[in-house]
Design an enzyme around this catalytic site. Structure first.
Site, PDB file in Angstrom:
ATOM      1  N   HIS A 188      -7.694  51.952 106.056  1.00 29.34           N
ATOM      2  CA  HIS A 188      -7.261  51.997 104.651  1.00 29.34           C
ATOM      3  C   HIS A 188      -6.297  50.833 104.418  1.00 29.34           C
ATOM      4  O   HIS A 188      -5.083  50.988 104.477  1.00 29.34           O
ATOM      5  CB  HIS A 188      -6.599  53.341 104.353  1.00 29.34           C
ATOM      6  CG  HIS A 188      -6.450  53.638 102.883  1.00 29.34           C
ATOM      7  ND1 HIS A 188      -6.909  54.788 102.295  1.00 29.34           N
ATOM      8  CD2 HIS A 188      -5.875  52.926 101.869  1.00 29.34           C
ATOM      9  CE1 HIS A 188      -6.633  54.782 100.997  1.00 29.34           C
ATOM     10  NE2 HIS A 188      -5.999  53.653 100.709  1.00 29.34           N
ATOM     11  N   GLN A 210       0.583  54.573 103.828  1.00 28.15           N
ATOM     12  CA  GLN A 210       1.353  54.925 102.636  1.00 28.15           C
ATOM     13  C   GLN A 210       2.248  56.150 102.826  1.00 28.15           C
ATOM     14  O   GLN A 210       3.179  56.336 102.053  1.00 28.15           O
ATOM     15  CB  GLN A 210       0.414  55.141 101.452  1.00 28.15           C
ATOM     16  CG  GLN A 210      -0.209  53.836 100.973  1.00 28.15           C
ATOM     17  CD  GLN A 210      -1.242  54.039  99.877  1.00 28.15           C
ATOM     18  OE1 GLN A 210      -2.401  54.315 100.158  1.00 28.15           O
ATOM     19  NE2 GLN A 210      -0.834  53.930  98.631  1.00 28.15           N
ATOM     20  N   ASN A 253     -11.811  51.924 103.595  1.00 32.49           N
ATOM     21  CA  ASN A 253     -11.443  52.254 102.217  1.00 32.49           C
ATOM     22  C   ASN A 253     -11.450  51.013 101.338  1.00 32.49           C
ATOM     23  O   ASN A 253     -10.838  49.990 101.676  1.00 32.49           O
ATOM     24  CB  ASN A 253     -10.032  52.851 102.196  1.00 32.49           C
ATOM     25  CG  ASN A 253      -9.593  53.214 100.782  1.00 32.49           C
ATOM     26  OD1 ASN A 253     -10.063  54.189 100.205  1.00 32.49           O
ATOM     27  ND2 ASN A 253      -8.700  52.411 100.205  1.00 32.49           N
ATOM     28  N   GLU A 254     -12.130  51.123 100.217  1.00 28.67           N
ATOM     29  CA  GLU A 254     -12.164  50.055  99.212  1.00 28.67           C
ATOM     30  C   GLU A 254     -12.339  48.661  99.815  1.00 28.67           C
ATOM     31  O   GLU A 254     -11.466  47.795  99.676  1.00 28.67           O
ATOM     32  CB  GLU A 254     -10.910  50.106  98.332  1.00 28.67           C
ATOM     33  CG  GLU A 254     -10.839  51.385  97.506  1.00 28.67           C
ATOM     34  CD  GLU A 254      -9.772  51.345  96.403  1.00 28.67           C
ATOM     35  OE1 GLU A 254      -8.988  50.391  96.358  1.00 28.67           O
ATOM     36  OE2 GLU A 254      -9.748  52.273  95.576  1.00 28.67           O
TER      37      GLU A 254
END
Ligand code: BGC
Length: 390
Positions: free
Chosen positions: A113, A19, A156-157
């Protein structure tokens, strides 16, 4: 009255590699971006150019008065071709870890991620029989540079990732809140759990865990059994996997109400954020309590919480209320070790730059960073270790 937080509480800001770094060209997401009809309408491109500007980012975090920074290591850069590890990229990430330490910032590192190397995806992704071993080999390659990292987030998640797997197959995104999406791909969820366990073995000697998207599932109209059935594949089973971990990362933004037929749309008259989610700062306190009840004894780190808004005063309003809820949970004995705000920068929000979660804005042409008042406000809370409630 001021609300005091524990002495050694971590106060920080977070981001993820894809990101903010820019040009993550060997990743599966890069290949997906901009596909006609796909759900990633806008490309990540240069993102915030943090692959080069990370020193500036760390200086901002330090100067604000925060004491911690969560950032990602990008597998697609470390291993752009299967079996070919880039020593130069590992050295880059080691410099970042040392850059944190030199500035008195506690580094928190995420190893995965949402994005994977394209070769990994082409080889079958998380459902391939070799997936966990492939991830293990990557983690083993990274392990030597991770000394002094306080918390290592393996994946992540995973719950969101497993839901996205279904979305990617379908090629469409219906929009809205993640927790209202179709159920996660169960084979992907199993693959992720196996990869997480393999990673934790490689990370022995460090504090490791994974970070879970908490959706604050609430039963509407007495639909308790439906709520529980909804929450299990989307959230609870991922907390269950973490119940012997060194910590759990809790990430909370909003809530999802579940009725007899599943997730209910956010009512039209409710206050919303840019992402269309309900403005619901109580999500954070609820999420840490929920997690603590399901994984007793496992320390919690808030690895994400924030709001997509163009109104920076609203960011302060949201965060102040979220932190008050967090403080109340701490006062009730929930073992929370720190708070990492999402996000340090206005960054690539998976298909768009429109959802501004950042404490700091970034000029899309020059990459110039501008610190927002909300960032200074959070820095003051961190310096004082105390919050003045609304
Ligand atoms: C993710 C971030 C994302 C944020 C806001 C989380 O789901 O970990 O990558 O930007 O929420 O949507």
């Amino acid at each position: 009255m001021e609300l005091s937080f524990p002495e050694r509480f971590l106060w920080g800001a977070a981001g993820s590699a894809h990101q903010i770094e820019g040009n993550n060209v060997a990743s599966d997401l890069w290949a997906l971006e901009g596909r006609p009809g796909g759900f990633l309408r806008e490309r990540s491109g240069d993102a915030c150019d943090s692959y080069h500007r990370w020193r500036e980012d760390l200086d901002i975090v330090r100067d604000l008065g925060l004491n911690s920074y969560r950032f990602g290591i990008e597998w697609a850069r470390v291993e752009p071709v299967e079996g070919q590890i880039s020593r130069a990229v590992l050295a880059h990430y080691r410099r970042m870890i040392e850059g944190c330490l030199e500035r008195g910032l506690t580094p928190i590192v995420t190893l995965h991620h949402f994005t994977s190397p394209l070769w990994f995806q082409r080889a079958g992704g998380w459902t391939d029989g070799e997936a966990a071993e492939r991830f293990r080999r990557y983690v083993r390659a990274v392990r030597p540079i991770l000394d002094d990292v306080a918390y290592v987030c393996t994946i992540n998640e995973p719950n969101m990732l497993a839901m996205m797997a279904n979305l990617i197959k379908g090629g469409e995104r219906e929009g809205g809140v993640a927790g209202a999406l179709p159920p996660p791909d169960q084979a992907v969820a199993d693959g992720l759990a196996a990869a997480h366990r393999a990673a934790r073995e490689e990370l022995a000697g460090l504090r490791s865990g994974w970070t879970i998207a908490n959706q604050n599932f609430e039963a509407a109209d007495g639909a308790t059994a439906e709520r529980d059935a909804w929450a299990w594949p989307r959230e609870d089973r991922f907390i269950e996997v973490a119940k012997d971990d060194d910590f759990i990362g809790v990430q909370a933004y909003t809530r999802v109400r579940v009725g007899a037929d599943g997730a209910l749309p956010v009512p039209g008259d409710v206050r919303r954020t840019i992402t269309g989610w309900e403005f619901y700062p109580a999500a954070l306190g609820n999420a840490v309590r929920y997690t603590a009840a399901r994984a007793p004894g496992v320390p919690i780190l808030v690895t994400e919480n924030g709001i997509a808004t163009a109104d920076d005063a609203e960011r302060v309003e949201y965060t102040r209320a979220a932190l008050a809820g967090l403080h109340a949970a701490l006062a009730d004995g929930v073992d929370v070790r720190g708070y990492l705000h999402w996000s340090l920068l206005d960054n690539y929000e998976w298909g768009s730059y429109a959802a501004t979660f950042g404490l700091v804005s970034v000029d899309r042409e020059t990459f110039e960073r501008t610190v927002k008042p909300s960032a200074r406000w959070l820095g003051e809370v961190a310096r004082a270790g105390a919050l003045t409630p609304a």
